[in-house]
Design a protein around this motif. Structure first.
Motif, PDB file in Angstrom:
ATOM      1  N   ALA A 228      46.122  36.257  34.188  1.00 24.47           N
ATOM      2  CA  ALA A 228      45.388  36.243  35.454  1.00 24.47           C
ATOM      3  C   ALA A 228      46.336  36.111  36.636  1.00 24.47           C
ATOM      4  CB  ALA A 228      44.375  35.098  35.471  1.00 24.47           C
ATOM      5  N   VAL A 229      46.007  36.832  37.708  1.00 25.78           N
ATOM      6  CA  VAL A 229      46.595  36.641  39.033  1.00 25.78           C
ATOM      7  C   VAL A 229      45.479  36.855  40.048  1.00 25.78           C
ATOM      8  CG1 VAL A 229      48.935  37.396  38.400  1.00 25.78           C
ATOM      9  CG2 VAL A 229      47.298  39.065  39.277  1.00 25.78           C
ATOM     10  N   VAL A 230      45.694  36.428  41.282  1.00 19.11           N
ATOM     11  CA  VAL A 230      44.723  36.692  42.339  1.00 19.11           C
ATOM     12  C   VAL A 230      44.690  38.197  42.597  1.00 19.11           C
ATOM     13  CG1 VAL A 230      44.216  36.363  44.783  1.00 19.11           C
ATOM     14  CG2 VAL A 230      44.924  34.424  43.377  1.00 19.11           C
ATOM     15  N   ALA A 231      43.495  38.777  42.609  1.00 23.59           N
ATOM     16  CA  ALA A 231      43.364  40.234  42.680  1.00 23.59           C
ATOM     17  C   ALA A 231      43.856  40.821  43.996  1.00 23.59           C
ATOM     18  CB  ALA A 231      41.902  40.631  42.445  1.00 23.59           C
ATOM     19  N   ALA A 238      52.003  43.042  41.116  1.00 23.17           N
ATOM     20  CA  ALA A 238      53.175  43.848  40.778  1.00 23.17           C
ATOM     21  C   ALA A 238      54.071  43.106  39.789  1.00 23.17           C
ATOM     22  CB  ALA A 238      53.948  44.197  42.048  1.00 23.17           C
ATOM     23  N   ALA A 239      54.202  41.793  39.977  1.00 22.06           N
ATOM     24  CA  ALA A 239      55.007  41.003  39.042  1.00 22.06           C
ATOM     25  C   ALA A 239      54.394  41.019  37.649  1.00 22.06           C
ATOM     26  CB  ALA A 239      55.135  39.563  39.553  1.00 22.06           C
ATOM     27  N   LEU A 240      53.081  40.856  37.569  1.00 20.67           N
ATOM     28  CA  LEU A 240      52.397  40.914  36.277  1.00 20.67           C
ATOM     29  C   LEU A 240      52.605  42.270  35.619  1.00 20.67           C
ATOM     30  CD1 LEU A 240      50.478  39.911  34.091  1.00 20.67           C
ATOM     31  CD2 LEU A 240      48.559  40.496  35.586  1.00 20.67           C
ATOM     32  N   ARG A 241      52.487  43.320  36.389  1.00 19.61           N
ATOM     33  CA  ARG A 241      52.663  44.671  35.846  1.00 19.61           C
ATOM     34  C   ARG A 241      54.072  44.846  35.280  1.00 19.61           C
ATOM     35  NH1 ARG A 241      49.526  48.774  35.742  1.00 19.61           N
ATOM     36  NH2 ARG A 241      47.961  47.992  37.202  1.00 19.61           N
ATOM     37  N   ALA A 294      44.612  44.399  45.522  1.00 21.88           N
ATOM     38  CA  ALA A 294      45.992  44.836  45.711  1.00 21.88           C
ATOM     39  C   ALA A 294      46.198  46.237  45.138  1.00 21.88           C
ATOM     40  CB  ALA A 294      46.936  43.844  45.042  1.00 21.88           C
ATOM     41  N   PRO A 295      47.073  47.052  45.762  1.00 17.35           N
ATOM     42  CA  PRO A 295      47.325  48.414  45.275  1.00 17.35           C
ATOM     43  C   PRO A 295      47.781  48.468  43.825  1.00 17.35           C
ATOM     44  CG  PRO A 295      48.255  48.123  47.467  1.00 17.35           C
ATOM     45  CD  PRO A 295      47.787  46.776  47.022  1.00 17.35           C
ATOM     46  N   SER A 296      48.516  47.467  43.350  1.00 15.50           N
ATOM     47  CA  SER A 296      49.036  47.488  41.986  1.00 15.50           C
ATOM     48  C   SER A 296      47.986  47.181  40.923  1.00 15.50           C
ATOM     49  CB  SER A 296      50.193  46.479  41.843  1.00 15.50           C
ATOM     50  OG  SER A 296      51.332  46.924  42.542  1.00 15.50           O
ATOM     51  N   VAL A 297      46.784  46.799  41.338  1.00 19.27           N
ATOM     52  CA  VAL A 297      45.744  46.477  40.353  1.00 19.27           C
ATOM     53  C   VAL A 297      45.255  47.735  39.638  1.00 19.27           C
ATOM     54  CG1 VAL A 297      43.392  45.589  40.057  1.00 19.27           C
ATOM     55  CG2 VAL A 297      45.016  44.365  41.507  1.00 19.27           C
ATOM     56  N   ALA A 298      44.967  48.791  40.386  1.00 16.25           N
ATOM     57  CA  ALA A 298      44.466  50.040  39.785  1.00 16.25           C
ATOM     58  C   ALA A 298      45.047  51.219  40.548  1.00 16.25           C
ATOM     59  CB  ALA A 298      42.943  50.067  39.803  1.00 16.25           C
ATOM     60  N   PRO A 299      46.356  51.468  40.409  1.00 19.40           N
ATOM     61  CA  PRO A 299      47.000  52.520  41.195  1.00 19.40           C
ATOM     62  C   PRO A 299      46.455  53.904  40.857  1.00 19.40           C
ATOM     63  CG  PRO A 299      48.481  51.664  39.499  1.00 19.40           C
ATOM     64  CD  PRO A 299      47.308  50.762  39.534  1.00 19.40           C
TER      65      PRO A 299
END
Length: 751
Positions: A228-231, A238-241, A294-299
């Motif tokens: 989990a991270v804040v969406a 990005a770090a999670l990805r 965030a853009p990195s959630v579902a690019p």
């Protein structure tokens, strides 16, 4: 004089562990009836007697008002002479005989338990393991049968006096709810750092603080760990990805409630029902413009995979945080979800900064299910938590028990006994040892839970699939090979309770054909027993074999070759094209394929959307996301009918290349291409109707996860007078293949 009546009632289905006996007890008591109720190996047995009108009302209400988690398959009623029962009792279970009773899937926290969770005066206030007979863990905590507490992972937690009173009170909603517990006697929540050291303070409050600070927190759910991270936090997403090695594949998002969810996505009544139902799957929905994600959630994706909390822990965490979170499977890409505590700490220690965990063991891992509203209905894309292991009903029973081992990607297995088909939870791609071990252990677990000993084992024809190899290693059974695309269409038939024959349109990435080539764009005459290949997409070489899947521009080269004016536009990999074209021309490491998935790949790369993929189907998924939904233009594909019908998919690629060279917007081209594929399918089916007389079409295969293609195809087929079958209960992708294999094996056994 009052007329007395007595009936013996047997109820089969999901009627154990869901509050069915206390429901029967309360119903009979309210109506002034006498008798008894008990569990047996097949379900629930009831003896009830009393006034005629009371007994008749009892039989009506038995099905009408049954508990929310129950699924009644069959009710058998036999009349008899009153036995003189005094009062109504719940009797001891009868364990004799072969077990046929079912186990419920895990279920989201019910409203009654949520009220207790939020009530400061309640002894379970803010207790993250509150549950009752109407909700909570089921399948993921079961070790064996019968479904009693000693055979679940709740066995180490002895009930306190208060919980024991509830558990033994037939009038209480926790009567014989095996996971019953409270803060005095149940599991305990902990927050640990990445080394496993317990951190001080309230675990929920501290975990929320870490999330706000941009940290990655591993959260233990019902079927495994999530990350989990804040969406809305781009740096954290990005770090999670990066840590998870998941370059592009979208993350799922969990919102606290419908109101919060509506700020992220367009939600209609169908979607709202899915989001708030007891299964609580991830629902793929159109993203709102300006959604705080965030853009990195579902690019590159205009949809979001959205879900609502389904455990008390999730509810507490989301309420404390007051904003949506990313909640993605706790694994490194392509590995199974972590579900054991020590393993999670080892595998996720380099990804998560902290672990919000507890001491209730998860016995069986289960990923979140994924569904998508399509054509006004719901299609399951990944069937797991909330759905498995509940069975699907077959139209006709299997004469002998069947095990079907499924495909290689999106692996599931299926066990069939009689009319019941038990499709396993999503296991993953059988490309590493851990996933294969989960697959084999899952088969053993299902066989034990449902007392099934397979006599027939069905498998894919591909000799190198690990599922095929496992099937062929099972001794003392009859082995049945089922062609991949026949299994897809049979799965759609079984999903709809239709025996066929139909025109089967099986569009997917790849499958092993009976002629030794790679199929994937097939038109079949199919029923449950067999099939005939009536047509297909024109074959093209796959330059580099597997490399052509990973690098879709190779398929653009294979389709366009050197003779098209649009080629210069497409050549972003110009230095590699000559070698790839020579490879395709000579056939060196360039197997022929009729794959629809590779056709979509070619157009995606042509339009500059995706030259290299990082997850299966990415190029086609992003092509759908780019398409102009309002576009009505249609590319035309030539169809030849002399001999097997052949659809010239290359015509669609060349039309797209010509428009691209003329400066047409890629979104418009993508829309015209989708329309062109739907039109070609419809024209091909119309031609096959002329030659076969068949008027029903079954659509299956991973390509039909594409909402735009499916909707346009269904519209055109129905307008052309066809009856259309599509998937609802099992995925159109390879996750549904095991059901198709099982249905074929059972049909052949009946023949």
């Amino acid at each position: 004089m009052t007329t007395l009546k007595r009936v013996d009632v047997h109820v089969e289905g999901i009627v154990q562990g869901v509050g069915f006996r206390p429901f029967v007890y309360s119903l009979a008591s309210r109506l002034g009836l006498a008798g008894r109720v008990h569990n047996d190996v097949n379900g629930v047995h009831i003896e009830v007697e009393g006034a005629l009108d009371g007994v008749e009302e009892f039989l009506t209400a038995l099905e009408r008002d049954a508990p929310v988690l129950s699924e009644i398959e069959r009710v058998t009623v036999v009349s008899g002479e009153p036995a003189g029962h005094r009062g109504f009792t719940i009797a001891a279970s009868d364990p004799s005989g072969l077990r046929r009773a079912l186990i419920s899937a895990d279920s989201a926290t019910c409203d009654d338990c949520l009220r207790e969770l939020a009530d400061p005066a309640d002894r379970r206030h803010r207790y993250p393991f509150v549950n009752c007979t109407n909700c909570g863990p089921r399948y993921t905590i079961v070790r064996g049968v019968p479904y009693d507490r000693p055979l679940t992972t709740m066995a180490p937690f002895g009930m306190c006096d208060d919980c024991a009173r509830e558990y033994h009170d037939p009038g209480d909603r926790r009567y014989h709810a095996q996971p019953t517990c409270c803060p005095a006697c149940g599991p305990r929540l902990r927050l640990r750092d990445a080394r496993g050291t317990e951190l001080c303070g309230d675990p929920i409050i501290c975990a929320a603080g870490l999330l706000r600070a941009g940290r990655v927190v591993a959260v233990k759910g019902l079927g495994g760990y999530h990350l989990a991270v804040v969406a809305s936090d781009e740096q954290a997403a990005a770090a999670l990805r990066g840590r998870k090695h998941r370059e592009d594949k979208p993350f799922a998002v969990m919102a606290a409630d419908l109101a919060q969810a509506r700020r992220l996505c367009e939600i209609d009544d169908v979607a709202a029902t899915l989001l708030t139902g007891r299964a609580r799957p991830i629902v793929l929905l159109p993203r709102r413009a300006g959604a705080p994600v965030a853009p990195s959630v579902a690019p590159g994706n205009r949809s979001l995979g959205l879900m609502l909390p389904y455990t008390p822990l999730h509810h507490l965490l989301l309420a404390e945080l007051a904003e949506p979170i990313v909640l993605t499977s706790g694994n490194v890409s392509d590995e199974p979800i972590a579900h054991e505590d020590a393993d999670a700490l080892t595998r996720l220690g380099g990804i998560a900064d902290a672990f919000l965990t507890h001491d209730r063991e998860i016995h069986t891992r289960a990923d979140d299910s994924v569904v998508r509203p399509l054509c006004g209905e719901v299609t399951v894309l990944r069937r797991a938590r909330g759905y498995a292991p509940e069975p699907l009903a077959l139209r006709r029973p299997a004469p002998r028990p069947v095990l079907a081992c499924g495909a290689e990607l999106k692996s599931t297995f299926c066990l069939v006994q009689g009319r019941r088909a038990f499709v396993s939870q999503h296991i993953g791609d059988l490309e590493n040892y851990d996933t294969l071990r989960s697959f084999v252990e899952g088969i053993d677990h299902y066989c034990g839970l449902f007392d099934i000993r397979p006599r027939i084992v069905a498998h894919d024809l591909h000799p190198d699939y690990l599922s095929t190899k496992h099937a062929l290693e099972i001794p003392g059974v009859e082995h049945v090979g089922v062609q991949h695309h026949h299994a897809h269409i049979a799965s759609c038939l079984a999903d709809n309770g239709d025996p066929g024959p139909v025109i089967g349109v099986a569009f997917d990435g790849l499958g092993y054909g009976t002629d030794g080539t790679l199929w994937g764009g097939e038109f079949l005459r199919a029923d449950l027993i067999g099939f005939e290949r009536l047509g297909h997409l024109a074959q093209v070489p796959m330059p580099g074999g597997v490399a052509a899947i990973r690098q879709p521009w190779r398929m653009t080269a294979a389709y366009l070759r050197d003779d098209h004016p649009g080629l210069g536009v497409a050549r972003r990999n110009a230095e590699h094209w000559p070698g790839v074209l020579r490879m395709a021309a000579t056939g060196l490491n360039s197997p022929l394929t009729s794959s629809a998935g590779r056709l979509f790949d070619a157009v995606s790369a042509l339009l500059g959307i995706r030259d290299k993929i990082t997850y299966e189907g990415q190029a086609a998924i992003e092509l759908e996301q780019r398409a102009d939904l309002s576009e009505t233009g249609v590319y035309q594909a030539d169809i030849t009918t002399a001999g097997p019908l052949v659809v010239q998919g290359g015509d669609l690629v060349r039309a797209a290349a010509a428009d691209l060279a003329a400066g047409v917007d890629p979104a418009v081209i993508a829309g015209r291409f989708h329309n062109g594929v739907a039109a070609a399918i419809t024209r091909a089916c119309a031609a096959l109707r002329q030659s076969t007389g068949l008027t029903a079409v079954a659509l299956s295969g991973g390509v039909f996860q594409n909402a735009l293609l499916l909707e346009r195809t269904v519209q055109r087929l129905r307008a052309a007078g066809f009856r259309v079958l599509k998937h609802v209960r099992v995925p159109p992708n390879d996750g549904g293949v095991s059901l198709g294999q099982a249905a074929v094996a059972a049909a052949r056994d009946r023949a």
